[in-house]
Motif scaffolding. Structure first.
Motif, PDB file in Angstrom:
ATOM      1  N   GLU A 115       9.216  92.951  25.354  1.00 30.00           N
ATOM      2  CA  GLU A 115       7.904  92.307  25.356  1.00 30.00           C
ATOM      3  C   GLU A 115       7.082  92.750  26.566  1.00 30.00           C
ATOM      4  OE1 GLU A 115       9.044  88.241  25.369  1.00 30.00           O
ATOM      5  OE2 GLU A 115       9.789  88.263  23.287  1.00 30.00           O
ATOM      6  N   GLN A 116       7.731  92.867  27.711  1.00 33.96           N
ATOM      7  CA  GLN A 116       7.014  93.278  28.917  1.00 33.96           C
ATOM      8  C   GLN A 116       6.554  94.729  28.831  1.00 33.96           C
ATOM      9  OE1 GLN A 116      10.090  92.264  31.739  1.00 33.96           O
ATOM     10  NE2 GLN A 116       9.187  90.268  32.194  1.00 33.96           N
ATOM     11  N   VAL A 117       7.389  95.598  28.238  1.00 36.54           N
ATOM     12  CA  VAL A 117       6.985  96.995  28.055  1.00 36.54           C
ATOM     13  C   VAL A 117       5.730  97.059  27.188  1.00 36.54           C
ATOM     14  CG1 VAL A 117       7.608  99.167  26.912  1.00 36.54           C
ATOM     15  CG2 VAL A 117       9.257  98.042  28.418  1.00 36.54           C
ATOM     16  N   SER A 118       5.761  96.380  26.047  1.00 37.06           N
ATOM     17  CA  SER A 118       4.638  96.407  25.118  1.00 37.06           C
ATOM     18  C   SER A 118       3.375  95.826  25.748  1.00 37.06           C
ATOM     19  CB  SER A 118       5.000  95.637  23.842  1.00 37.06           C
ATOM     20  OG  SER A 118       3.917  95.594  22.942  1.00 37.06           O
ATOM     21  N   ARG A 119       3.511  94.697  26.411  1.00 36.03           N
ATOM     22  CA  ARG A 119       2.336  94.056  27.013  1.00 36.03           C
ATOM     23  C   ARG A 119       1.754  94.911  28.134  1.00 36.03           C
ATOM     24  NH1 ARG A 119       4.458  89.548  27.689  1.00 36.03           N
ATOM     25  NH2 ARG A 119       5.210  89.749  29.831  1.00 36.03           N
ATOM     26  N   THR A 120       2.617  95.489  28.968  1.00 40.37           N
ATOM     27  CA  THR A 120       2.126  96.329  30.068  1.00 40.37           C
ATOM     28  C   THR A 120       1.386  97.545  29.521  1.00 40.37           C
ATOM     29  OG1 THR A 120       3.972  95.605  31.465  1.00 40.37           O
ATOM     30  CG2 THR A 120       2.784  97.589  32.148  1.00 40.37           C
ATOM     31  N   MET A 121       1.922  98.162  28.470  1.00 40.63           N
ATOM     32  CA  MET A 121       1.239  99.314  27.872  1.00 40.63           C
ATOM     33  C   MET A 121      -0.131  98.912  27.350  1.00 40.63           C
ATOM     34  SD  MET A 121       4.453 101.131  25.894  1.00 40.63           S
ATOM     35  CE  MET A 121       3.407 102.329  25.033  1.00 40.63           C
ATOM     36  N   ARG A 122      -0.215  97.782  26.670  1.00 36.56           N
ATOM     37  CA  ARG A 122      -1.509  97.334  26.153  1.00 36.56           C
ATOM     38  C   ARG A 122      -2.504  97.083  27.279  1.00 36.56           C
ATOM     39  NH1 ARG A 122       1.614  95.066  21.640  1.00 36.56           N
ATOM     40  NH2 ARG A 122       0.469  95.536  19.717  1.00 36.56           N
ATOM     41  N   LEU A 123      -2.031  96.434  28.334  1.00 40.35           N
ATOM     42  CA  LEU A 123      -2.933  96.132  29.440  1.00 40.35           C
ATOM     43  C   LEU A 123      -3.351  97.386  30.199  1.00 40.35           C
ATOM     44  CD1 LEU A 123      -1.257  92.853  30.735  1.00 40.35           C
ATOM     45  CD2 LEU A 123      -3.444  93.067  29.537  1.00 40.35           C
ATOM     46  N   LEU A 124      -2.530  98.436  30.130  1.00 37.68           N
ATOM     47  CA  LEU A 124      -2.917  99.716  30.734  1.00 37.68           C
ATOM     48  C   LEU A 124      -3.860 100.507  29.841  1.00 37.68           C
ATOM     49  CD1 LEU A 124       0.405 101.001  32.340  1.00 37.68           C
ATOM     50  CD2 LEU A 124      -1.708 100.411  33.536  1.00 37.68           C
ATOM     51  N   GLY A 125      -3.949 100.109  28.558  1.00 36.89           N
ATOM     52  CA  GLY A 125      -4.837 100.798  27.638  1.00 36.89           C
ATOM     53  C   GLY A 125      -4.217 102.010  26.988  1.00 36.89           C
ATOM     54  N   VAL A 126      -2.900 101.984  26.750  1.00 39.42           N
ATOM     55  CA  VAL A 126      -2.235 103.119  26.106  1.00 39.42           C
ATOM     56  C   VAL A 126      -1.546 102.654  24.826  1.00 39.42           C
ATOM     57  CG1 VAL A 126      -1.881 104.298  28.303  1.00 39.42           C
ATOM     58  CG2 VAL A 126      -0.057 102.860  27.387  1.00 39.42           C
ATOM     59  N   ASN A 127      -1.470 103.559  23.854  1.00 36.61           N
ATOM     60  CA  ASN A 127      -0.854 103.252  22.563  1.00 36.61           C
ATOM     61  C   ASN A 127       0.569 103.774  22.431  1.00 36.61           C
ATOM     62  OD1 ASN A 127      -4.019 103.949  21.819  1.00 36.61           O
ATOM     63  ND2 ASN A 127      -3.244 102.110  20.820  1.00 36.61           N
ATOM     64  N   SER A 128       0.947 104.717  23.297  1.00 38.89           N
ATOM     65  CA  SER A 128       2.257 105.339  23.163  1.00 38.89           C
ATOM     66  C   SER A 128       2.773 105.749  24.531  1.00 38.89           C
ATOM     67  CB  SER A 128       2.180 106.570  22.251  1.00 38.89           C
ATOM     68  OG  SER A 128       1.388 107.575  22.858  1.00 38.89           O
ATOM     69  N   LEU A 129       4.078 105.987  24.592  1.00 39.17           N
ATOM     70  CA  LEU A 129       4.667 106.425  25.853  1.00 39.17           C
ATOM     71  C   LEU A 129       4.101 107.771  26.287  1.00 39.17           C
ATOM     72  CD1 LEU A 129       8.419 105.474  25.166  1.00 39.17           C
ATOM     73  CD2 LEU A 129       6.699 104.146  26.410  1.00 39.17           C
ATOM     74  N   GLU A 130       3.768 108.612  25.316  1.00 38.02           N
ATOM     75  CA  GLU A 130       3.219 109.916  25.646  1.00 38.02           C
ATOM     76  C   GLU A 130       1.903 109.824  26.423  1.00 38.02           C
ATOM     77  OE1 GLU A 130       5.912 110.567  22.141  1.00 38.02           O
ATOM     78  OE2 GLU A 130       4.417 109.070  22.725  1.00 38.02           O
ATOM     79  N   GLU A 131       1.166 108.727  26.247  1.00 38.19           N
ATOM     80  CA  GLU A 131      -0.116 108.571  26.936  1.00 38.19           C
ATOM     81  C   GLU A 131       0.034 108.119  28.382  1.00 38.19           C
ATOM     82  OE1 GLU A 131      -2.894 106.151  24.786  1.00 38.19           O
ATOM     83  OE2 GLU A 131      -2.394 107.064  22.862  1.00 38.19           O
TER      84      GLU A 131
END
Length: 421
Positions: free
Chosen positions: A378-394
């Protein structure tokens, strides 16, 4: 003047909805855990001190562990705004096969000592989550039983090279025959680190019963009931041991292992091979020449050489030097999904969590491991969203700023030799 009125029943009803009580005590306490640190607090209450401290502790003054965790706290995220993050993909390929999250379960020793379900609980939870499970040479469940617990998932085997080379390679052969796809060769244990908590607790295998041990165990009867009414503690690699953990390590582990030995091991392993415990750029470069598939930047969770390099600080430089040649993974100090995301942004292809998984195990067995994985996911997904990225590649280095708390002092160059004319 504020206008007041007598409230109507229909106005009060939406405000008086009571939550259905959770009758399952384990589920209730695990649901209340919102962070890995919450699971740690639960684990400490439910596990005898010697077993908890073996998991929680590190070497000597425990500076390496504290610094590794502090390094993750001393970062600043740099988010992008106005991005569509309605969906995020938290998976990609690691060592040639897909993972659902950029983290997996690290190899841990004496795991059934922490909680009786041990590695089986971790393997089951990893299978459900779609992440790799790593079995330690010092694990307490056999290679074959871990495979049975995770028959279709990714199983990795961690090897300590023993003085008895034939016995070491017999384990490697068993792991290959069982279908383990990756061998993690740990290279930072020529001898055991000075784990002072264990010495002070008299931690041994099996546990030594003293007056202090008994008093500490009284408020934790479930642990003792489980320990005494299940199969006696056995190991993935040996049947029995009577003595301290440090004595066992020093008896088994070979301080003469070299790069040549590593090449010999590589020649006999059919799958991917990753070297765990790399702590310098120079060693990372040498391993590129050896042709390994990946390295794990790790100081063994601070459990070996205290004041060792901080893996997260070392990460950007190692990625710059060797990241195009092999995968760079990371462990030590990870306690949140934000730590995982920061590692990926700075170039790590994958991360491993050890204590975070064990805190969940001690807090609630297999369900506790599920909860630890869920919290991190959940923290990985939320942090990615808050950073504005859709994938790990970004994710990229610009998303993370490492703030300075500790800085190296450059060594002085030697004075030039005097010239006599």
């Amino acid at each position: 003047m504020v206008q007041r009125r007598i409230p109507k029943i229909q106005d009060l009803a939406p405000l008086m909805q009571f939550k259905t009580p959770e009758l399952n005590a384990k589920k209730r306490r695990l649901d209340a855990a919102l962070t890995i640190y919450d699971l740690r607090d639960i684990a400490k209450k439910r596990t005898p001190r010697a077993a908890f401290d073996y998991t929680d502790g590190a070497a000597e003054a425990e500076l390496s562990l504290g610094r590794a965790r502090q390094a993750f706290e001393d970062i600043e995220f740099n988010p992008s705004i106005l991005r569509d993050v309605s969906t995020v993909n938290t998976g990609w390929d690691v060592l040639g096969a897909p993972v659902a999250q950029p983290f997996g379960i690290a190899p841990t020793g004496f795991t059934r000592m922490m909680q009786t379900e041990g590695e089986t609980a971790g393997a089951h939870a990893a299978a459900r989550a779609g992440i790799p499970f790593s079995l330690s040479t010092m694990g307490t469940t056999s290679i074959e039983d871990v495979k049975a617990a995770n028959p279709d998932g990714r199983n990795w085997f961690q090897l300590y090279m023993w003085k008895d080379r034939d016995r070491s390679m017999a384990l490697v052969d068993r792991a290959a025959k069982a279908g383990f796809d990756t061998l993690l060769v740990t290279v930072d244990v020529p001898v055991a680190g000075a784990r002072l908590r264990d010495k002070r607790n008299g931690f041994s295998i099996p546990p030594a019963l003293t007056a202090g041990t008994v008093l500490n165990a009284l408020p934790r009867p479930e642990w003792w009931i489980n320990f005494l009414t299940t199969e006696p503690l056995a190991f993935a690699s040996l049947d029995r041991w009577s003595g301290t953990v440090a004595d066992l390590l020093d008896t088994m582990f070979d301080p003469t292992v070299t790069f040549e030995d590593l090449a010999w091991i590589k020649a006999q392993w059919p799958g991917k091979i990753v070297v765990k415990g790399v702590q310098t750029v120079a060693d990372a470069k040498r391993l590129v020449d050896l042709g390994v598939d990946g390295i794990i930047l790790s100081n063994h969770g601070g459990r070996q050489l205290d004041r060792a390099p901080i893996p997260f600080h070392l990460l950007p430089q190692v990625v710059r030097e060797v990241g195009s040649e092999m995968e760079v993974h990371l462990d030590t100090g990870i306690m949140s999904g934000a730590d995982v995301v920061a590692s990926v942004a700075l170039g790590a292809r994958f991360t491993l969590v050890g204590r975070a998984y064990l805190y969940g195990l001690m807090a609630g067995g297999e369900a506790g491991v599920d909860r630890a994985i869920a919290i991190l996911s959940e923290q990985v997904s939320r942090t990615m969203r808050l950073l504005g990225v859709n994938s790990l590649e970004e994710l990229e280095p610009g998303h993370v700023t490492q703030l300075t708390r500790l800085s190296r002092i450059a060594a002085e160059a030697p004075a030039p030799a005097s010239v006599v004319l």
